[in-house]
Design a protein around this motif. Structure first.
Motif, PDB file in Angstrom:
ATOM      1  N   PRO A 140       2.360 -75.882  57.815  1.00  0.00           N
ATOM      2  CA  PRO A 140       4.169 -75.872  57.870  1.00  0.00           C
ATOM      3  C   PRO A 140       4.208 -74.736  59.131  1.00  0.00           C
ATOM      4  CG  PRO A 140       3.129 -75.610  55.445  1.00  0.00           C
ATOM      5  CD  PRO A 140       2.284 -75.566  56.498  1.00  0.00           C
ATOM      6  N   ARG A 141       5.173 -75.146  59.774  1.00  0.00           N
ATOM      7  CA  ARG A 141       5.864 -74.134  60.818  1.00  0.00           C
ATOM      8  C   ARG A 141       6.147 -72.764  60.099  1.00  0.00           C
ATOM      9  NH1 ARG A 141       5.965 -76.250  66.116  1.00  0.00           N
ATOM     10  NH2 ARG A 141       5.565 -78.384  65.898  1.00  0.00           N
ATOM     11  N   SER A 142       6.748 -73.065  59.057  1.00  0.00           N
ATOM     12  CA  SER A 142       7.303 -71.691  58.563  1.00  0.00           C
ATOM     13  C   SER A 142       6.177 -71.284  57.284  1.00  0.00           C
ATOM     14  CB  SER A 142       8.610 -72.083  57.899  1.00  0.00           C
ATOM     15  OG  SER A 142       9.168 -70.985  56.942  1.00  0.00           O
ATOM     16  N   LEU A 143       5.945 -69.868  57.408  1.00  0.00           N
ATOM     17  CA  LEU A 143       5.229 -69.291  56.480  1.00  0.00           C
ATOM     18  C   LEU A 143       5.865 -69.480  54.968  1.00  0.00           C
ATOM     19  CD1 LEU A 143       3.568 -66.234  57.975  1.00  0.00           C
ATOM     20  CD2 LEU A 143       2.298 -68.155  57.180  1.00  0.00           C
ATOM     21  N   ALA A 144       7.180 -69.744  54.924  1.00  0.00           N
ATOM     22  CA  ALA A 144       7.615 -69.666  53.636  1.00  0.00           C
ATOM     23  C   ALA A 144       7.665 -71.070  52.915  1.00  0.00           C
ATOM     24  CB  ALA A 144       9.429 -69.400  53.942  1.00  0.00           C
ATOM     25  N   THR A 145       7.091 -71.915  53.443  1.00  0.00           N
ATOM     26  CA  THR A 145       7.090 -73.356  52.878  1.00  0.00           C
ATOM     27  C   THR A 145       5.708 -73.192  51.938  1.00  0.00           C
ATOM     28  OG1 THR A 145       7.846 -74.664  54.944  1.00  0.00           O
ATOM     29  CG2 THR A 145       6.439 -75.796  53.327  1.00  0.00           C
ATOM     30  N   PRO A 146       5.779 -73.498  50.718  1.00  0.00           N
ATOM     31  CA  PRO A 146       4.835 -73.489  49.767  1.00  0.00           C
ATOM     32  C   PRO A 146       3.989 -74.598  49.771  1.00  0.00           C
ATOM     33  CG  PRO A 146       6.855 -73.808  48.592  1.00  0.00           C
ATOM     34  CD  PRO A 146       7.119 -73.743  50.078  1.00  0.00           C
ATOM     35  N   ALA A 147       2.785 -74.683  49.497  1.00  0.00           N
ATOM     36  CA  ALA A 147       1.830 -75.848  49.321  1.00  0.00           C
ATOM     37  C   ALA A 147       2.054 -76.782  48.778  1.00  0.00           C
ATOM     38  CB  ALA A 147       0.383 -75.169  48.953  1.00  0.00           C
ATOM     39  N   GLN A 148       2.845 -76.727  47.572  1.00  0.00           N
ATOM     40  CA  GLN A 148       3.358 -77.846  46.735  1.00  0.00           C
ATOM     41  C   GLN A 148       4.606 -78.462  47.521  1.00  0.00           C
ATOM     42  OE1 GLN A 148       3.262 -74.433  45.976  1.00  0.00           O
ATOM     43  NE2 GLN A 148       5.078 -74.115  44.484  1.00  0.00           N
ATOM     44  N   SER A 149       5.309 -77.865  48.425  1.00  0.00           N
ATOM     45  CA  SER A 149       6.453 -78.485  49.196  1.00  0.00           C
ATOM     46  C   SER A 149       5.760 -79.309  50.270  1.00  0.00           C
ATOM     47  CB  SER A 149       7.400 -77.611  49.283  1.00  0.00           C
ATOM     48  OG  SER A 149       7.869 -76.967  48.083  1.00  0.00           O
ATOM     49  N   MET A 150       4.580 -79.336  50.777  1.00  0.00           N
ATOM     50  CA  MET A 150       4.316 -79.644  51.970  1.00  0.00           C
ATOM     51  C   MET A 150       4.495 -81.136  52.262  1.00  0.00           C
ATOM     52  SD  MET A 150       0.896 -77.931  53.424  1.00  0.00           S
ATOM     53  CE  MET A 150       0.826 -78.692  54.873  1.00  0.00           C
ATOM     54  N   GLY A 151       4.339 -81.976  50.988  1.00  0.00           N
ATOM     55  CA  GLY A 151       4.555 -83.458  51.172  1.00  0.00           C
ATOM     56  C   GLY A 151       6.004 -83.786  51.181  1.00  0.00           C
ATOM     57  N   ASN A 152       7.021 -82.804  50.771  1.00  0.00           N
ATOM     58  CA  ASN A 152       8.391 -83.027  50.961  1.00  0.00           C
ATOM     59  C   ASN A 152       9.059 -82.571  52.129  1.00  0.00           C
ATOM     60  OD1 ASN A 152       8.193 -84.513  48.253  1.00  0.00           O
ATOM     61  ND2 ASN A 152       8.236 -82.102  47.574  1.00  0.00           N
ATOM     62  N   ARG A 153       8.268 -82.058  53.237  1.00  0.00           N
ATOM     63  CA  ARG A 153       9.028 -81.579  54.509  1.00  0.00           C
ATOM     64  C   ARG A 153       9.277 -82.809  55.501  1.00  0.00           C
ATOM     65  NH1 ARG A 153      10.434 -78.018  51.488  1.00  0.00           N
ATOM     66  NH2 ARG A 153      10.413 -75.877  51.727  1.00  0.00           N
ATOM     67  N   PRO A 154       9.932 -82.752  56.364  1.00  0.00           N
ATOM     68  CA  PRO A 154       9.854 -83.803  57.559  1.00  0.00           C
ATOM     69  C   PRO A 154       8.735 -83.333  58.335  1.00  0.00           C
ATOM     70  CG  PRO A 154      11.662 -82.117  57.681  1.00  0.00           C
ATOM     71  CD  PRO A 154      11.198 -81.859  56.262  1.00  0.00           C
ATOM     72  N   PRO A 155       8.215 -84.324  59.042  1.00  0.00           N
ATOM     73  CA  PRO A 155       7.061 -84.328  59.952  1.00  0.00           C
ATOM     74  C   PRO A 155       7.518 -83.182  60.828  1.00  0.00           C
ATOM     75  CG  PRO A 155       7.629 -86.495  59.768  1.00  0.00           C
ATOM     76  CD  PRO A 155       8.751 -85.780  59.125  1.00  0.00           C
ATOM     77  N   GLN A 156       8.591 -82.898  61.316  1.00  0.00           N
ATOM     78  CA  GLN A 156       8.818 -81.814  62.361  1.00  0.00           C
ATOM     79  C   GLN A 156       8.619 -80.399  61.824  1.00  0.00           C
ATOM     80  OE1 GLN A 156      11.059 -84.232  61.505  1.00  0.00           O
ATOM     81  NE2 GLN A 156      13.040 -83.485  61.449  1.00  0.00           N
ATOM     82  N   GLY A 157       8.382 -80.382  60.533  1.00  0.00           N
ATOM     83  CA  GLY A 157       8.409 -79.093  59.839  1.00  0.00           C
ATOM     84  C   GLY A 157       6.823 -78.560  59.886  1.00  0.00           C
ATOM     85  N   HIS A 158       5.848 -79.279  60.351  1.00  0.00           N
ATOM     86  CA  HIS A 158       4.772 -78.956  60.475  1.00  0.00           C
ATOM     87  C   HIS A 158       3.879 -79.041  61.850  1.00  0.00           C
ATOM     88  CE1 HIS A 158       4.740 -79.294  56.140  1.00  0.00           C
ATOM     89  NE2 HIS A 158       4.603 -80.753  55.797  1.00  0.00           N
ATOM     90  N   PHE A 159       3.100 -78.211  61.943  1.00  0.00           N
ATOM     91  CA  PHE A 159       1.941 -78.435  63.106  1.00  0.00           C
ATOM     92  C   PHE A 159       1.172 -79.565  62.572  1.00  0.00           C
ATOM     93  CE2 PHE A 159       3.254 -74.803  65.566  1.00  0.00           C
ATOM     94  CZ  PHE A 159       3.452 -73.656  64.476  1.00  0.00           C
ATOM     95  N   TRP A 160       0.501 -80.205  63.616  1.00  0.00           N
ATOM     96  CA  TRP A 160      -0.190 -81.524  63.338  1.00  0.00           C
ATOM     97  C   TRP A 160      -1.400 -81.619  64.213  1.00  0.00           C
ATOM     98  CZ3 TRP A 160       0.765 -84.465  59.196  1.00  0.00           C
ATOM     99  CH2 TRP A 160       2.099 -84.495  58.653  1.00  0.00           C
ATOM    100  N   GLY A 161      -2.598 -81.940  63.625  1.00  0.00           N
ATOM    101  CA  GLY A 161      -3.754 -82.287  64.345  1.00  0.00           C
ATOM    102  C   GLY A 161      -3.450 -83.584  65.012  1.00  0.00           C
ATOM    103  N   GLN A 162      -4.633 -84.131  65.553  1.00  0.00           N
ATOM    104  CA  GLN A 162      -4.632 -85.451  66.400  1.00  0.00           C
ATOM    105  C   GLN A 162      -5.039 -86.550  65.468  1.00  0.00           C
ATOM    106  OE1 GLN A 162      -6.991 -83.335  66.857  1.00  0.00           O
ATOM    107  NE2 GLN A 162      -8.854 -84.649  66.439  1.00  0.00           N
ATOM    108  N   GLY A 163      -5.676 -86.256  64.429  1.00  0.00           N
ATOM    109  CA  GLY A 163      -6.028 -87.209  63.379  1.00  0.00           C
ATOM    110  C   GLY A 163      -7.532 -87.640  63.395  1.00  0.00           C
TER     111      GLY A 163
END
Length: 129
Positions: A99-122
């Protein structure tokens, strides 16, 4: 910024196991929870698993519960996904996310929009029947 690099994906037979790794670099002090998502051909990206900053709490999609295990080594800034009893339905590109925000809890990661996270290339995981 935070950079995430996944590794470990490959072709494996059904019933086999794989361990994926995701190494974080850059401003790693910005990383709290981390997680894994996957995207199969023709499907939307879906949540797989997440882990809190300490590694003490983990969360899983129902489809992988009991087969996959997420863990992390904070000294190495690395998160892992151990995948057992793989089936062809697990075939997908697996993405690491934080998550881009430290305030985002792990259990909410699946409910955040993609732009709310840093992503790897896969990393590609292919399970043959």
């Amino acid at each position: 910024q935070v950079q995430l690099v996944e590794s470990g994906g490959r072709l494996v037979q059904a019933g086999g196991s794989l361990r994926l790794s995701c190494a974080a670099s850059g401003r790693t002090f910005r990383i709290g929870a981390m997680g894994w998502f996957r995207q199969a051909p023709g499907k939307e990206r879906e949540f797989v698993a997440a882990i809190d900053s300490s590694g003490g709490s983990t969360y899983y999609a129902d489809s992988v519960k009991g087969r996959f295990t997420i863990s992390r080594d904070n000294a190495k800034n690395t998160v892992y996904l151990q995948m057992n009893s793989l089936t062809p339905e697990d075939t997908a590109v697996y993405y690491c996310a934080a998550p881009r925000s430290l305030a985002t809890p792990a259990q909410s990661m699946g409910n955040r929009p993609p732009q709310g996270h840093f992503w790897g290339q896969g990393t590609q995981v292919t399970v043959s029947s």
